[in-house]
Design a protein around this motif. Sequence first.
Motif, PDB file in Angstrom:
ATOM      1  N   ASP A   1       6.388  -1.050   8.602  1.00 23.23           N
ATOM      2  CA  ASP A   1       6.662  -1.707   7.328  1.00 23.23           C
ATOM      3  C   ASP A   1       5.754  -1.235   6.203  1.00 23.23           C
ATOM      4  N   ASP A   2       4.635  -0.593   6.551  1.00 20.23           N
ATOM      5  CA  ASP A   2       3.723  -0.134   5.499  1.00 20.23           C
ATOM      6  C   ASP A   2       3.079   1.175   5.905  1.00 20.23           C
ATOM      7  N   SER A   3       2.636   1.914   4.902  1.00 15.70           N
ATOM      8  CA  SER A   3       2.081   3.249   5.132  1.00 15.70           C
ATOM      9  C   SER A   3       0.773   3.221   5.914  1.00 15.70           C
ATOM     10  N   ALA A   4      -0.117   2.281   5.581  1.00 17.21           N
ATOM     11  CA  ALA A   4      -1.435   2.236   6.219  1.00 17.21           C
ATOM     12  C   ALA A   4      -1.323   2.097   7.741  1.00 17.21           C
ATOM     13  N   THR A   5      -0.449   1.202   8.191  1.00 14.13           N
ATOM     14  CA  THR A   5      -0.261   1.001   9.628  1.00 14.13           C
ATOM     15  C   THR A   5       0.365   2.237  10.267  1.00 14.13           C
ATOM     16  N   MET A   6       1.274   2.858   9.559  1.00 15.37           N
ATOM     17  CA  MET A   6       1.919   4.078  10.052  1.00 15.37           C
ATOM     18  C   MET A   6       0.900   5.196  10.235  1.00 15.37           C
TER      19      MET A   6
ATOM     20  N   THR B   1       0.843  -1.191   0.000  1.00 15.78           N
ATOM     21  CA  THR B   1       0.000   0.000   0.000  1.00 15.78           C
ATOM     22  C   THR B   1       0.876   1.239   0.000  1.00 15.78           C
ATOM     23  N   PHE B   2       0.934   1.894  -1.139  1.00 14.81           N
ATOM     24  CA  PHE B   2       1.722   3.117  -1.290  1.00 14.81           C
ATOM     25  C   PHE B   2       1.035   3.975  -2.341  1.00 14.81           C
ATOM     26  N   ALA B   3      -0.254   4.221  -2.098  1.00  9.61           N
ATOM     27  CA  ALA B   3      -1.065   4.987  -3.057  1.00  9.61           C
ATOM     28  C   ALA B   3      -0.506   6.409  -3.203  1.00  9.61           C
ATOM     29  N   PRO B   4      -0.495   6.972  -4.420  1.00 13.21           N
ATOM     30  CA  PRO B   4      -1.128   6.453  -5.637  1.00 13.21           C
ATOM     31  C   PRO B   4      -0.226   5.582  -6.512  1.00 13.21           C
TER      32      PRO B   4
END
Length: 263
Positions: free
Chosen positions: A175-180, A48-51
Motif C-alpha cells: 500500500d505504500d512505497s516505504a514498506t515496499m 510517502t511518495f517522495a519527492p
Amino acid sequence: MKKFLSVALAAVMMLSLAACGSSSNKAESSSEGGSASDKTYIIATDTTFAPFEFTNDKNEFVGIDVDILAAIAKDQGFKYELQSLGFDAAVAALESGQADGTIAGMSITEERQKKYDFSEAYYDSYVCMAVKKGSSIKGYEDLKGKKVAAKTGTQGADCAESLKDKYGFDITYFDDSATMYQDVKTGNTVACFEDQPVMAYGVSQGNGLEIVTEEKDNFSTPYGFAVLKGQNADLLKMFNEGLKNIKANGTYDEIVAKYTSAK
C-alpha cells in the motif's frame, strides 16, 4: 434532556468523521485572490511518495504535489484540507465521495479516464525497476521463479503485471512505497517497480536500492490532479487555471527544482 442528547450525538458524529481521515499531515490554504466560494475542498493524497509527498525531518508534510497544490490554491483563492491517506485509500476516498479531489502522483491513463476527470498534466513520469544495492538482479531475465514488489493501483503495478508471464515471476502488492522498499531490502522480494522520479529521489537519499531498468516507452505517463468523473468541475477548472499561472510566473519551476535538484 433532548438538547443534551442532540449535543452528544453531534459530538459523536464529529469524532466519527474525524476518524475517517488522516490522523496527521493535514493542511489548509486560502488566498486573498481568486473567486472561490467559502467551501473547503477535501483533497486526498498519498502518505510517502517522495519527492511528491512525504514528511521531512521537521515533521512537516511536504513535496512537489503538496507545494503545487498550495501554490494553486493561493493563486485561485480556494480553501482546502489535505488528507494523507495512502494512494489506494486516497482513490477510494475520491470514489466514495469522502474527498473532492486527489493529488498523489496519479498517472493519467485511458482506464482511469473512464472514472475520473483529470487536470492538465503537471509532471511527466515513467516506470523503473529497482533492486537492493549490490544485488545480482540486473534485468528482467534474472527474475524467473522469484517475487517482485509493486504498489497497489499504480503504473508500477501495471508494468509488473505486463511482464510477469513473460519472465516468470510473482508479484507481492503493497500500500505504500516505504514498506515496499523495506521488503526488497530484507530479501522477501528481489525487486520493486516504481515511478522513476520517486525512486531516483529515494536512491539519492540513501534508500539502499539502485535502478536497473527503465520503461520510458510503454509506461511513460503524465501525473494529473483528479476528480470523480462529472463532479467538481469548478475545482478542476481552478486547478488548471492556477497551474497555468504558476508555470507562467516561475513558481512551478521553483517547486520542482526544490525537490529534484542535486544539493
